[in-house]
Write a protein that holds these residues in place. Structure first.
Motif, PDB file in Angstrom:
ATOM      1  N   TYR A  57       0.854  -1.178   0.000  1.00 56.51           N
ATOM      2  CA  TYR A  57       0.000   0.000   0.000  1.00 56.51           C
ATOM      3  C   TYR A  57       0.889   1.226   0.000  1.00 56.51           C
ATOM      4  N   ARG A  93      -0.482  14.174   1.237  1.00 50.67           N
ATOM      5  CA  ARG A  93      -1.128  15.264   0.498  1.00 50.67           C
ATOM      6  C   ARG A  93      -1.247  16.474   1.411  1.00 50.67           C
ATOM      7  N   GLU A 115      -4.621  20.572  -3.325  1.00 48.02           N
ATOM      8  CA  GLU A 115      -3.796  19.646  -2.552  1.00 48.02           C
ATOM      9  C   GLU A 115      -2.667  19.160  -3.439  1.00 48.02           C
ATOM     10  N   TYR A 138       5.664   9.936  -0.267  1.00 51.20           N
ATOM     11  CA  TYR A 138       4.946   8.701   0.027  1.00 51.20           C
ATOM     12  C   TYR A 138       5.765   7.780   0.928  1.00 51.20           C
ATOM     13  N   LYS A 141      -3.281  15.432   4.778  1.00 50.37           N
ATOM     14  CA  LYS A 141      -4.022  14.198   4.541  1.00 50.37           C
ATOM     15  C   LYS A 141      -3.051  13.119   4.091  1.00 50.37           C
ATOM     16  N   GLU A 167      -3.428   9.677   1.836  1.00 47.89           N
ATOM     17  CA  GLU A 167      -4.278   8.807   1.020  1.00 47.89           C
ATOM     18  C   GLU A 167      -3.652   7.417   1.029  1.00 47.89           C
ATOM     19  N   ARG A 179      -3.552   3.796  -0.800  1.00 53.38           N
ATOM     20  CA  ARG A 179      -3.931   3.109  -2.038  1.00 53.38           C
ATOM     21  C   ARG A 179      -3.112   1.847  -2.194  1.00 53.38           C
TER      22      ARG A 179
END
Length: 138
Positions: free
Chosen positions: A4, A9, A76, A81, A106, A108, A110
């Motif tokens: 993941y 952000r 944003e 990462y 934030k 995210e 994924r």
């Protein structure tokens, strides 16, 4: 196990807040990476440079058009990462909750599809692999 990506952000305001105490942020980020490594879930982590230093390649016509900086209407920005290899989406979310971040930021979460989920034997991939082999990139 599945990988993941925890995508950082932020906004201009959260990026400025982070940069105001960058030494503290770097220390807590290093500690976070060490914790992920110790837990055996750490794969990779990278931060990105100031968006104003980048360019955008627009594919809107026959030829791509290059412009300076991020999209003008972006509220944003993708700042970096963490890539983790965990047993479930929920475990990835639990790691995301621990990411060092300033208020207003934030993360995210994924999933990164595995090789077995991408049609590696399709003609496109075979042609791309042959190209990379011929130019020494494979």
């Amino acid at each position: 196990m599945a990988q993941y990506m925890l995508i950082m952000r932020g906004t201009d305001e959260t990026n400025a807040a982070m940069m105001a105490d960058i030494d503290e942020m770097m220390t807590t980020t290093r500690q976070f990476i060490e914790a992920m490594d110790k837990a055996g879930v750490y794969v990779a982590a990278e931060g990105l440079d100031d968006p104003a230093q980048g360019v955008v390649v627009h594919f809107t016509g026959e030829a791509p058009i290059v412009t300076d900086g991020p999209y003008g209407e972006t509220k944003e920005l993708f700042g970096g990462y963490f890539l983790v290899d965990v047993a479930s989406k929920q475990e990835a979310v639990e790691w995301a909750k621990r990411v060092p971040a300033v208020p207003g930021s934030k993360v995210e979460v994924r999933r990164v599809p595995g090789e077995d989920e991408v049609p590696q034997d399709s003609a496109k991939f075979v042609k791309a692999d042959a190209y990379h082999e011929s130019d020494g990139q494979n």
